[in-house]
Enzyme design. Structure first.
Site, PDB file in Angstrom:
ATOM      1  N   SER A  41     -18.239-122.020 -13.483  1.00 67.05           N
ATOM      2  CA  SER A  41     -19.254-122.804 -13.187  1.00 67.05           C
ATOM      3  C   SER A  41     -19.388-123.936 -14.224  1.00 67.05           C
ATOM      4  O   SER A  41     -19.834-125.063 -13.759  1.00 67.05           O
ATOM      5  CB  SER A  41     -20.518-122.372 -12.788  1.00 67.05           C
ATOM      6  OG  SER A  41     -20.931-121.543 -14.021  1.00 67.05           O
ATOM      7  N   ASP A 335     -30.394-124.684 -15.837  1.00 67.14           N
ATOM      8  CA  ASP A 335     -31.129-123.541 -15.220  1.00 67.14           C
ATOM      9  C   ASP A 335     -30.975-122.391 -16.147  1.00 67.14           C
ATOM     10  O   ASP A 335     -30.849-122.486 -17.518  1.00 67.14           O
ATOM     11  CB  ASP A 335     -30.583-123.185 -13.840  1.00 67.14           C
ATOM     12  CG  ASP A 335     -29.038-123.154 -14.048  1.00 67.14           C
ATOM     13  OD1 ASP A 335     -28.551-122.763 -15.264  1.00 67.14           O
ATOM     14  OD2 ASP A 335     -28.142-123.088 -13.121  1.00 67.14           O
ATOM     15  N   HIS A 338     -26.719-122.449 -17.131  1.00 64.04           N
ATOM     16  CA  HIS A 338     -26.001-123.507 -17.453  1.00 64.04           C
ATOM     17  C   HIS A 338     -26.729-124.625 -18.144  1.00 64.04           C
ATOM     18  O   HIS A 338     -27.715-124.936 -17.943  1.00 64.04           O
ATOM     19  CB  HIS A 338     -25.533-124.065 -16.128  1.00 64.04           C
ATOM     20  CG  HIS A 338     -25.071-123.048 -15.103  1.00 64.04           C
ATOM     21  ND1 HIS A 338     -25.667-122.466 -14.040  1.00 64.04           N
ATOM     22  CD2 HIS A 338     -23.598-122.767 -15.131  1.00 64.04           C
ATOM     23  CE1 HIS A 338     -24.765-121.839 -13.597  1.00 64.04           C
ATOM     24  NE2 HIS A 338     -23.508-121.753 -14.135  1.00 64.04           N
TER      25      HIS A 338
END
Length: 359
Positions: A41, A335, A338
């Site tokens: 991610s 978040d 990340h």
């Protein structure tokens, strides 16, 4: 007195830079033709939008600082490190996801990302997240090569690949999702599991090398113990009543040892893979520096994310209904997992200064 593991890392980094300084002075390299990215991610610009998984970032508040305020699938408020790198290299403003149906064969010639949020070097990690395995990402690269050859021919495609930059950013999910949540998975120790991961990473690099790839940047692990959600989990385990939020030294030590092993792997592969340049990207030190000296980067919050409480929200839990901070640029994390665009931008600038000259 310097920590022994830190001393080892410093020495390895010095010799890595020395090696590539010599190589770069010996024969100037041609400009980078394309940027091809593999991993999780941290470098997924939206491939997960097109596979059956709940690990997606294609909804608000993700993308609130991206051009057009678009929620593209990037797990951040804006651009990723690889977007900035593509721009710094003069290739394109942002790096698209390979599975994006708007991507055309001509777009492949300057690069795309094959990364999938939630994946890892261990296939079990990918299965737990319903993400693309690394093998699937590599299979998609093979497919992309076929599309490029059909569009511009074998010769031009081979030229693009041999002069492209290949970025690999993966491994964190293996530690957090697979190892720490499901201890060892049959392996005798953390070190034993890390060796298995690095063996798989070596296979990824060699497979790309066999396809003509020559220039690589391979990212190490961040200080995992300082990622907000890990702080939350570890704090609950260790301080169930006080809920004291503090980085996990044990997990950070695991990251440092993995990174030391990765640097040794990079040195060995540079010696065995003729004509290759495999550069180790240290993201541990920059992120830890942001945590230790936030004011240097204009940051105010480093132990929780901007989305929601910043302690547990990520992916489907960070959504339109989640309140967000007023200024994400002041947060190290967007978040609970990340980094923010501010952090990604800082890492990209570091890459352009410390690693680009060695390519």
């Amino acid at each position: 007195m310097m920590n022994p593991s830190r001393k080892i890392t410093t020495v390895l980094t010095f010799f890595t830079l020395l090696l590539f300084s010599y190589q770069s002075h010996a024969s100037p390299s041609p400009p980078v033709t394309a940027l091809f990215v593999f991993g999780d991610s941290t470098v997924d610009p939206g491939n997960n939008n097109y596979i059956p998984t709940i690990f997606r970032g294609n909804h608000s508040p993700y993308g609130i600082d991206f051009p057009g305020k678009l929620s593209t699938g990037r797990f951040s408020n804006g651009k990723l490190t690889t977007d900035f790198l593509a721009s710094f290299l003069g290739l394109k403003p942002t790096l698209p996801a390979y599975l994006d149906p708007t991507v055309q064969p001509g777009d492949l010639l300057t690069g795309v990302s094959f990364a999938s949020a939630g994946t890892g070097l261990d296939d079990r990690t990918a299965r737990l997240s319903s993400a693309l395995t690394m093998d699937k990402e590599l299979t998609y690269f093979d497919e992309a090569v076929g599309k490029m050859k059909k569009a511009v021919g074998d010769g031009e495609t081979n030229r693009v690949i041999s002069n492209a930059l290949f970025v690999i950013s993966v491994g964190t999910n293996d530690m957090t999702i697979n190892l720490y949540d499901q201890p060892f998975g049959g392996f005798k120790s953390v070190s034993n599991y890390q060796d298995s991961l690095l063996n798989k990473l070596e296979g990824v690099i060699k497979r790309l090398y066999q396809k003509g790839a020559k220039r690589f940047i391979v990212s190490g692990l961040p200080p995992i113990g300082c990622v907000p959600i890990q702080i939350t989990i570890e704090s609950l385990k260790q301080y169930p009543r006080m809920f004291k939020r503090a980085c996990s030294d044990e997990q950070n030590n695991d990251s440092r040892f993995y990174n030391s092993k990765l640097q040794r792997l990079a040195l060995r592969l540079n010696q065995s893979l003729s004509g290759s340049k495999i550069l180790y990207l240290d993201i541990y030190s920059p992120i830890l520096d942001m945590i230790t000296y936030p004011e240097k980067y204009g940051l105010e919050e480093t132990k929780r994310g901007c989305c929601g409480t910043g302690k547990v929200e990520a992916g489907p839990l960070c959504d339109t209904w989640s309140p967000t901070c007023e200024d994400p640029s002041k947060f190290l994390f967007f978040d609970s997992i990340h980094p923010s665009q501010t952090a990604y931008s800082s890492i990209a600038k570091n890459v352009s200064v410390s690693l680009f000259p060695l390519l």
